[in-house]
Motif scaffolding. Structure first.
Motif, PDB file in Angstrom:
ATOM      1  N   VAL A 147       4.194  13.959  -1.087  1.00 53.72           N
ATOM      2  CA  VAL A 147       4.859  13.048  -0.163  1.00 53.72           C
ATOM      3  C   VAL A 147       4.224  11.672  -0.344  1.00 53.72           C
ATOM      4  CG1 VAL A 147       5.246  12.527   2.275  1.00 53.72           C
ATOM      5  CG2 VAL A 147       5.308  14.899   1.474  1.00 53.72           C
ATOM      6  N   THR A 148       5.054  10.638  -0.424  1.00 52.12           N
ATOM      7  CA  THR A 148       4.554   9.269  -0.569  1.00 52.12           C
ATOM      8  C   THR A 148       5.136   8.410   0.534  1.00 52.12           C
ATOM      9  OG1 THR A 148       4.373   9.464  -2.961  1.00 52.12           O
ATOM     10  CG2 THR A 148       4.472   7.241  -2.078  1.00 52.12           C
ATOM     11  N   THR A 149       4.286   7.636   1.169  1.00 53.40           N
ATOM     12  CA  THR A 149       4.738   6.654   2.148  1.00 53.40           C
ATOM     13  C   THR A 149       4.251   5.289   1.701  1.00 53.40           C
ATOM     14  OG1 THR A 149       4.856   6.122   4.492  1.00 53.40           O
ATOM     15  CG2 THR A 149       2.760   6.973   3.693  1.00 53.40           C
ATOM     16  N   VAL A 150       5.062   4.277   1.943  1.00 54.26           N
ATOM     17  CA  VAL A 150       4.769   2.924   1.462  1.00 54.26           C
ATOM     18  C   VAL A 150       4.813   1.959   2.626  1.00 54.26           C
ATOM     19  CG1 VAL A 150       5.576   1.062  -0.034  1.00 54.26           C
ATOM     20  CG2 VAL A 150       5.798   3.423  -0.780  1.00 54.26           C
ATOM     21  N   SER A 151       3.872   1.034   2.650  1.00 51.85           N
ATOM     22  CA  SER A 151       3.933  -0.045   3.630  1.00 51.85           C
ATOM     23  C   SER A 151       3.802  -1.362   2.895  1.00 51.85           C
ATOM     24  CB  SER A 151       2.817   0.093   4.668  1.00 51.85           C
ATOM     25  OG  SER A 151       1.568  -0.111   4.052  1.00 51.85           O
TER      26      SER A 151
ATOM     27  N   PRO B 240       5.035  -7.133   8.881  1.00 47.86           N
ATOM     28  CA  PRO B 240       4.832  -5.765   8.391  1.00 47.86           C
ATOM     29  C   PRO B 240       6.140  -4.977   8.349  1.00 47.86           C
ATOM     30  CG  PRO B 240       3.402  -6.274  10.247  1.00 47.86           C
ATOM     31  CD  PRO B 240       4.365  -7.397  10.114  1.00 47.86           C
ATOM     32  N   ARG B 241       6.243  -4.096   7.374  1.00 54.82           N
ATOM     33  CA  ARG B 241       7.377  -3.175   7.257  1.00 54.82           C
ATOM     34  C   ARG B 241       6.806  -1.813   6.931  1.00 54.82           C
ATOM     35  NH1 ARG B 241       9.939  -6.916   2.886  1.00 54.82           N
ATOM     36  NH2 ARG B 241       8.230  -5.895   1.886  1.00 54.82           N
ATOM     37  N   ALA B 242       7.451  -0.792   7.371  1.00 54.67           N
ATOM     38  CA  ALA B 242       7.047   0.571   7.017  1.00 54.67           C
ATOM     39  C   ALA B 242       8.248   1.281   6.437  1.00 54.67           C
ATOM     40  CB  ALA B 242       6.532   1.316   8.229  1.00 54.67           C
ATOM     41  N   CYS B 243       8.053   1.908   5.314  1.00 55.17           N
ATOM     42  CA  CYS B 243       9.124   2.658   4.675  1.00 55.17           C
ATOM     43  C   CYS B 243       8.901   4.135   4.958  1.00 55.17           C
ATOM     44  CB  CYS B 243       9.111   2.418   3.177  1.00 55.17           C
ATOM     45  SG  CYS B 243       9.262   0.672   2.757  1.00 55.17           S
ATOM     46  N   PRO B 244       9.949   4.875   5.200  1.00 52.78           N
ATOM     47  CA  PRO B 244       9.770   6.297   5.499  1.00 52.78           C
ATOM     48  C   PRO B 244       9.213   7.067   4.315  1.00 52.78           C
ATOM     49  CG  PRO B 244      12.077   5.766   5.221  1.00 52.78           C
ATOM     50  CD  PRO B 244      11.331   4.469   5.163  1.00 52.78           C
ATOM     51  N   PRO B 245       8.497   8.141   4.587  1.00 53.43           N
ATOM     52  CA  PRO B 245       8.004   8.973   3.491  1.00 53.43           C
ATOM     53  C   PRO B 245       9.158   9.518   2.667  1.00 53.43           C
ATOM     54  CG  PRO B 245       6.996   9.605   5.549  1.00 53.43           C
ATOM     55  CD  PRO B 245       8.100   8.635   5.875  1.00 53.43           C
ATOM     56  N   SER B 246       8.872   9.774   1.419  1.00 54.13           N
ATOM     57  CA  SER B 246       9.900  10.339   0.551  1.00 54.13           C
ATOM     58  C   SER B 246       9.361  11.550  -0.166  1.00 54.13           C
ATOM     59  CB  SER B 246      10.336   9.304  -0.483  1.00 54.13           C
ATOM     60  OG  SER B 246       9.267   9.036  -1.365  1.00 54.13           O
TER      61      SER B 246
ATOM     62  N   VAL C 136       0.848  -1.193   0.000  1.00 54.44           N
ATOM     63  CA  VAL C 136       0.000   0.000   0.000  1.00 54.44           C
ATOM     64  C   VAL C 136       0.879   1.236   0.000  1.00 54.44           C
ATOM     65  CG1 VAL C 136      -1.735   1.287   1.296  1.00 54.44           C
ATOM     66  CG2 VAL C 136      -1.795  -1.206   1.289  1.00 54.44           C
ATOM     67  N   SER C 137       0.501   2.222  -0.803  1.00 52.97           N
ATOM     68  CA  SER C 137       1.197   3.502  -0.761  1.00 52.97           C
ATOM     69  C   SER C 137       0.178   4.626  -0.675  1.00 52.97           C
ATOM     70  CB  SER C 137       2.106   3.690  -1.979  1.00 52.97           C
ATOM     71  OG  SER C 137       1.340   3.799  -3.150  1.00 52.97           O
ATOM     72  N   LEU C 138       0.587   5.695  -0.012  1.00 55.23           N
ATOM     73  CA  LEU C 138      -0.246   6.888   0.119  1.00 55.23           C
ATOM     74  C   LEU C 138       0.544   8.057  -0.430  1.00 55.23           C
ATOM     75  CD1 LEU C 138      -1.234   6.389   3.873  1.00 55.23           C
ATOM     76  CD2 LEU C 138      -2.656   5.847   1.886  1.00 55.23           C
ATOM     77  N   THR C 139      -0.082   8.847  -1.270  1.00 61.08           N
ATOM     78  CA  THR C 139       0.556  10.038  -1.823  1.00 61.08           C
ATOM     79  C   THR C 139      -0.368  11.218  -1.580  1.00 61.08           C
ATOM     80  OG1 THR C 139       1.650   8.722  -3.522  1.00 61.08           O
ATOM     81  CG2 THR C 139       1.493  11.084  -3.926  1.00 61.08           C
ATOM     82  N   PHE C 140       0.202  12.302  -1.058  1.00 65.14           N
ATOM     83  CA  PHE C 140      -0.603  13.468  -0.730  1.00 65.14           C
ATOM     84  C   PHE C 140       0.266  14.716  -0.779  1.00 65.14           C
ATOM     85  CE2 PHE C 140       0.600  10.844   2.822  1.00 65.14           C
ATOM     86  CZ  PHE C 140       1.439  11.677   3.540  1.00 65.14           C
TER      87      PHE C 140
END
Length: 97
Positions: free
Chosen positions: A65-69, A77-83, A7-11
């Protein structure tokens, strides 16, 4: 066991979106096989997204900004920092720990 989706979120890089990021993470985790991780993940998401937005604001950028999990049955589960400014690719998301 089937791996959950990535899943990724971009905002936009604006503080109003931190709440949306937290709510999205909570919603995804409470219906996942690991709902007990929701509170911790929401806290970490809030910190990481806020830091990314503040860093972007300090530089005057307007890039999203995009964050990916990601999660798998073998790694959990892993969480990647926003970029910012470039969204991570599936291969960079797999490398996050």
């Amino acid at each position: 066991m089937e791996d959950p989706p990535h899943v990724s979120l971009t905002f936009p890089p604006h503080p109003v979106w931190v709440r949306a990021a937290r709510e999205a993470v909570r919603t995804l985790l409470v219906v996942s096989p690991r709902p007990e991780l929701a509170d911790t993940a929401v806290l970490l998401t809030s910190e990481a997204v806020t830091n990314a937005i503040n860093a972007c604001a300090d530089k005057g950028c307007t890039t999203s900004v995009t964050t990916v999990s990601a999660s798998s049955s073998t790694t959990g589960p892993r969480a990647c920092p926003p970029s910012a400014p470039r969204p991570p690719t599936r291969s960079t998301a797999a490398a996050c720990t």
